[in-house]
Design a protein around this motif. Structure first.
Motif, mmCIF file in Angstrom:
data_model
loop_
_atom_site.group_PDB
_atom_site.id
_atom_site.type_symbol
_atom_site.label_atom_id
_atom_site.label_comp_id
_atom_site.label_asym_id
_atom_site.label_seq_id
_atom_site.Cartn_x
_atom_site.Cartn_y
_atom_site.Cartn_z
ATOM 1 N N GLN A 100 -12.828 4.192 -5.136
ATOM 2 C CA GLN A 100 -12.094 3.072 -4.556
ATOM 3 C C GLN A 100 -12.239 1.777 -5.347
ATOM 4 O O GLN A 100 -11.326 0.955 -5.361
ATOM 5 N N SER A 140 -3.981 0.108 0.959
ATOM 6 C CA SER A 140 -4.459 1.464 0.652
ATOM 7 C C SER A 140 -5.874 1.687 1.158
ATOM 8 O O SER A 140 -6.235 2.806 1.525
ATOM 9 N N TRP A 144 -6.948 5.383 2.344
ATOM 10 C CA TRP A 144 -7.506 6.241 1.301
ATOM 11 C C TRP A 144 -9.021 6.451 1.358
ATOM 12 O O TRP A 144 -9.483 7.544 1.004
ATOM 13 N N GLN A 148 -10.192 10.181 1.079
ATOM 14 C CA GLN A 148 -10.998 10.606 -0.060
ATOM 15 C C GLN A 148 -12.380 11.096 0.367
ATOM 16 O O GLN A 148 -12.918 12.026 -0.240
ATOM 17 N N GLY A 164 -4.793 15.138 -2.040
ATOM 18 C CA GLY A 164 -4.360 13.761 -2.279
ATOM 19 C C GLY A 164 -2.845 13.628 -2.281
ATOM 20 O O GLY A 164 -2.299 12.654 -1.776
ATOM 21 N N TRP A 171 1.570 8.921 3.263
ATOM 22 C CA TRP A 171 1.407 7.499 2.973
ATOM 23 C C TRP A 171 2.741 6.878 2.550
ATOM 24 O O TRP A 171 3.104 5.794 3.001
#
Length: 184
Positions: A100, A140, A144, A148, A164, A171
């Motif tokens: 990230q 995000s 995410w 993740q 993903g 998304w």
């Protein structure tokens, strides 16, 4: 006579996909990502935004899918190597933090850069990044990190790009819903 029953269509497709993933991982992941990007863009425009399909945008997002998945594929390899000597219970968290803080900005910079180049406006990249990168990252980071964490903790490494892509599919549609609400 064999006791085995014929494979269902789902089993046959899954078996075929797994063989392709093993024999040609980059190409398989790129085509999967491009296909999901194509479908997501069409679904978002046609059924969410309820407008005529902008095929130029669909093609750009499809190209982005082709380009981005090899980057993600190699990123997962790098993360696996970086964290191979870390205890399992800390691996997922370590990967998540690095992902990230390092990869999320990188992949979003790449996204805006590729789209600007495909638009024929490479000079607009810095302007676009200045105004859109941080808001994109903030948005995000609402989705995410959890995706993740699940990906790193529970998904086998050879299926992480696919996972993903599936999250990205949802998304993209979600972002279209938000854009439509803003306009109305």
């Amino acid at each position: 006579m064999s006791n085995s029953k014929p494979l269902s269509l789902t089993d046959a497709v899954t078996t075929w996909y797994m063989k392709k993933l093993k024999s040609k991982p980059i190409q398989t992941k790129a085509l999967t990502s491009a296909t999901l990007s194509f479908i997501s863009s069409v679904v978002a425009q046609k059924f969410i935004e309820k407008k005529k399909i902008n095929w130029n945008a669909v093609i750009k997002f499809t190209i982005w899918g082709l380009i981005s998945s090899p980057l993600v594929h190699y990123w997962h390899i790098i993360l696996d190597r970086l964290f191979k000597n870390i205890k399992d219970k800390y691996q997922s968290w370590g990967k998540l933090i690095v992902d990230q803080l390092v990869f999320a900005p990188f992949i979003n910079i790449a996204f805006y850069s590729v789209l600007a180049i495909l638009d024929g406006k490479p000079k607009s990249i810095l302007f676009k990044l200045y105004f859109d990168l941080f808001p994109t990252l903030k948005a995000s980071w609402k989705v995410w990190p959890l995706a993740q964490l699940i990906n790193f903790r529970f998904v086998p490494s050879h299926l992480r790009v696919l996972f993903g892509n599936l999250v990205g599919f949802c998304w993209g549609i979600y972002l279209s819903i938000l854009a439509t609400k803003k306009r109305n």
